[in-house]
Design a protein around this motif. Structure first.
Motif, PDB file in Angstrom:
ATOM      1  N   ALA A  66       0.827  -1.208   0.000  1.00 39.57           N
ATOM      2  CA  ALA A  66       0.000   0.000   0.000  1.00 39.57           C
ATOM      3  C   ALA A  66       0.861   1.257   0.000  1.00 39.57           C
ATOM      4  N   TYR A  67       1.930   1.244   0.769  1.00 38.44           N
ATOM      5  CA  TYR A  67       2.854   2.387   0.773  1.00 38.44           C
ATOM      6  C   TYR A  67       3.490   2.576  -0.608  1.00 38.44           C
ATOM      7  N   ARG A  68       3.777   1.470  -1.286  1.00 30.41           N
ATOM      8  CA  ARG A  68       4.314   1.581  -2.647  1.00 30.41           C
ATOM      9  C   ARG A  68       3.296   2.285  -3.538  1.00 30.41           C
ATOM     10  N   GLY A  69       2.006   1.934  -3.372  1.00 31.23           N
ATOM     11  CA  GLY A  69       0.967   2.579  -4.167  1.00 31.23           C
ATOM     12  C   GLY A  69       0.906   4.075  -3.947  1.00 31.23           C
ATOM     13  N   LEU A  70       1.301   4.524  -2.764  1.00 28.71           N
ATOM     14  CA  LEU A  70       1.340   5.960  -2.463  1.00 28.71           C
ATOM     15  C   LEU A  70       2.649   6.609  -2.919  1.00 28.71           C
ATOM     16  N   GLY A  71       3.586   5.784  -3.389  1.00 31.63           N
ATOM     17  CA  GLY A  71       4.879   6.316  -3.785  1.00 31.63           C
ATOM     18  C   GLY A  71       5.834   6.539  -2.630  1.00 31.63           C
ATOM     19  N   MET A  72       5.483   6.014  -1.448  1.00 31.88           N
ATOM     20  CA  MET A  72       6.340   6.147  -0.257  1.00 31.88           C
ATOM     21  C   MET A  72       7.256   4.925  -0.221  1.00 31.88           C
ATOM     22  N   LEU A  73       8.308   4.980  -1.038  1.00 34.35           N
ATOM     23  CA  LEU A  73       9.115   3.793  -1.313  1.00 34.35           C
ATOM     24  C   LEU A  73       9.956   3.346  -0.125  1.00 34.35           C
ATOM     25  N   ASP A  74      10.427   4.267   0.700  1.00 32.80           N
ATOM     26  CA  ASP A  74      11.218   3.871   1.867  1.00 32.80           C
ATOM     27  C   ASP A  74      10.365   3.069   2.847  1.00 32.80           C
ATOM     28  N   SER A  75       9.137   3.528   3.087  1.00 34.19           N
ATOM     29  CA  SER A  75       8.229   2.783   3.970  1.00 34.19           C
ATOM     30  C   SER A  75       7.868   1.437   3.351  1.00 34.19           C
ATOM     31  N   ALA A  76       7.627   1.438   2.040  1.00 33.05           N
ATOM     32  CA  ALA A  76       7.308   0.189   1.349  1.00 33.05           C
ATOM     33  C   ALA A  76       8.442  -0.808   1.497  1.00 33.05           C
ATOM     34  N   GLU A  77       9.670  -0.359   1.277  1.00 36.65           N
ATOM     35  CA  GLU A  77      10.823  -1.254   1.391  1.00 36.65           C
ATOM     36  C   GLU A  77      10.951  -1.795   2.816  1.00 36.65           C
ATOM     37  N   TYR A  78      10.741  -0.949   3.808  1.00 35.84           N
ATOM     38  CA  TYR A  78      10.880  -1.366   5.205  1.00 35.84           C
ATOM     39  C   TYR A  78       9.924  -2.516   5.536  1.00 35.84           C
ATOM     40  N   TYR A  79       8.648  -2.333   5.253  1.00 35.85           N
ATOM     41  CA  TYR A  79       7.660  -3.347   5.642  1.00 35.85           C
ATOM     42  C   TYR A  79       7.771  -4.606   4.778  1.00 35.85           C
ATOM     43  N   LEU A  80       8.041  -4.443   3.473  1.00 29.63           N
ATOM     44  CA  LEU A  80       8.177  -5.616   2.608  1.00 29.63           C
ATOM     45  C   LEU A  80       9.419  -6.420   2.969  1.00 29.63           C
ATOM     46  N   SER A  81      10.494  -5.745   3.344  1.00 27.91           N
ATOM     47  CA  SER A  81      11.708  -6.458   3.755  1.00 27.91           C
ATOM     48  C   SER A  81      11.470  -7.232   5.050  1.00 27.91           C
ATOM     49  N   GLU A  82      10.755  -6.622   5.993  1.00 29.77           N
ATOM     50  CA  GLU A  82      10.397  -7.319   7.237  1.00 29.77           C
ATOM     51  C   GLU A  82       9.568  -8.559   6.928  1.00 29.77           C
ATOM     52  N   SER A  83       8.572  -8.400   6.086  1.00 31.21           N
ATOM     53  CA  SER A  83       7.696  -9.504   5.731  1.00 31.21           C
ATOM     54  C   SER A  83       8.471 -10.631   5.055  1.00 31.21           C
ATOM     55  N   LEU A  84       9.369 -10.266   4.146  1.00 31.68           N
ATOM     56  CA  LEU A  84      10.162 -11.268   3.432  1.00 31.68           C
ATOM     57  C   LEU A  84      11.010 -12.075   4.406  1.00 31.68           C
ATOM     58  N   ALA A  85      11.657 -11.406   5.339  1.00 27.69           N
ATOM     59  CA  ALA A  85      12.500 -12.112   6.314  1.00 27.69           C
ATOM     60  C   ALA A  85      11.672 -13.091   7.152  1.00 27.69           C
ATOM     61  N   ILE A  86      10.470 -12.687   7.529  1.00 28.88           N
ATOM     62  CA  ILE A  86       9.607 -13.558   8.334  1.00 28.88           C
ATOM     63  C   ILE A  86       9.153 -14.766   7.523  1.00 28.88           C
ATOM     64  N   ASN A  87       8.721 -14.537   6.293  1.00 24.79           N
ATOM     65  CA  ASN A  87       8.246 -15.644   5.457  1.00 24.79           C
ATOM     66  C   ASN A  87       9.355 -16.639   5.140  1.00 24.79           C
ATOM     67  N   VAL A  88      10.564 -16.148   4.913  1.00 23.72           N
ATOM     68  CA  VAL A  88      11.701 -17.049   4.690  1.00 23.72           C
ATOM     69  C   VAL A  88      11.939 -17.897   5.926  1.00 23.72           C
ATOM     70  N   GLU A  89      11.912 -17.269   7.107  1.00 30.63           N
ATOM     71  CA  GLU A  89      12.132 -17.993   8.362  1.00 30.63           C
ATOM     72  C   GLU A  89      11.035 -19.029   8.611  1.00 30.63           C
ATOM     73  N   LEU A  90       9.797 -18.692   8.243  1.00 30.29           N
ATOM     74  CA  LEU A  90       8.672 -19.611   8.443  1.00 30.29           C
ATOM     75  C   LEU A  90       8.629 -20.709   7.379  1.00 30.29           C
ATOM     76  N   GLY A  91       9.396 -20.554   6.304  1.00 33.57           N
ATOM     77  CA  GLY A  91       9.352 -21.525   5.214  1.00 33.57           C
ATOM     78  C   GLY A  91       8.110 -21.410   4.365  1.00 33.57           C
ATOM     79  N   GLU A  92       7.500 -20.218   4.338  1.00 33.14           N
ATOM     80  CA  GLU A  92       6.291 -19.980   3.544  1.00 33.14           C
ATOM     81  C   GLU A  92       6.723 -19.644   2.110  1.00 33.14           C
ATOM     82  N   LYS A  93       6.838 -20.668   1.266  1.00 32.55           N
ATOM     83  CA  LYS A  93       7.457 -20.481  -0.047  1.00 32.55           C
ATOM     84  C   LYS A  93       6.632 -19.591  -0.965  1.00 32.55           C
ATOM     85  N   ARG A  94       5.314 -19.799  -0.997  1.00 36.40           N
ATOM     86  CA  ARG A  94       4.497 -18.984  -1.897  1.00 36.40           C
ATOM     87  C   ARG A  94       4.472 -17.527  -1.445  1.00 36.40           C
TER      88      ARG A  94
END
Length: 226
Positions: A45-73
């Motif tokens: 949603a932040y990416r949709g607003l063009g707030m790229l730093d916030s978008a990167e922060y939350y998406l990077s957090e999410s990616l790290a969690i999903n990798v740790e959980l083994g959630e491949k999709r």
């Protein structure tokens, strides 16, 4: 989360409002798939607003969690969404690495989704000056799409449009093939009532005719686009 996702493409400010509410509700909970999804859709949603730093922060957090959980999709979805942020930040190498990983998962597990990512991959290769690779991956994607029993004509049309941009410009400069691809894509967009991609495709098509000094076919196409 569902509302954040639903509003993400059409009303990103509303999506951020819902996303922040979800984030507040769950921020003290254990890091599970819902915890990751909250960050995933808030970042988008932040990416949709063009707030790229916030978008990167939350998406990077999410990616790290999903990798740790083994959630491949979920990881693959994360990789694609974060790659779009990197593309807008002109971090092409990082974007390509993530996009290739996402494509690898979807090509093996969800072919239609993979084919929908091919235009983005081809466009990124082209931006990086890898024109041969861009053409190869998109032509292969188009061939694969047309071999499916359950074909996706709209997805094919977007692939055709992007492929037309590649073949019509240097180093290929095959305007005739670009016209063929754009004509087919325009017919699909017209059939399904998709006015915005139709407008853009017609504009590209008319411009190609002008490049060839073929003004007679260009005029009615420009008129329709207008």
């Amino acid at each position: 989360n569902e509302l954040t996702f639903a509003y993400g493409n059409r009303a990103p400010r509303q999506a951020v409002t819902y996303g922040l509410e979800a984030y507040t509700l769950i921020q003290d909970e254990p890091a599970d798939s819902v915890y990751a999804a909250t960050r995933q859709w808030l970042g988008s949603a932040y990416r949709g607003l063009g707030m790229l730093d916030s978008a990167e922060y939350y998406l990077s957090e999410s990616l790290a969690i999903n990798v740790e959980l083994g959630e491949k999709r979920a990881t693959a979805i994360n990789q694609f969404n974060l790659s779009t942020v990197y593309i807008e930040q002109l971090r092409n190498e990082e974007a390509l690495a993530l996009l290739l990983e996402a494509c690898s998962y979807f090509e093996e597990n969800e072919l239609r989704t993979y084919l929908n990512l091919v235009p983005a991959l081809g466009t990124l290769y082209r931006r990086m000056g890898q024109d041969e690779q861009a053409r190869t991956v998109m032509e292969k994607g188009l061939e694969t799409a047309r071999q499916q029993t359950d074909r996706d004509p709209i997805g094919e049309a977007f692939l055709l449009v992007n492929l037309a941009k590649v073949v019509s410009t240097a180093p290929f400069s095959d305007d005739s093939l670009g016209i063929i691809y754009n004509l087919e894509a325009a017919e699909t967009f017209r059939t399904y009532g998709l006015a915005n991609p139709l407008r853009a495709t017609l504009n590209d098509l008319a411009a190609t005719y002008v490049e060839l000094d073929q003004f007679a076919p260009a005029l009615p196409i420009y008129a329709e686009s207008l």
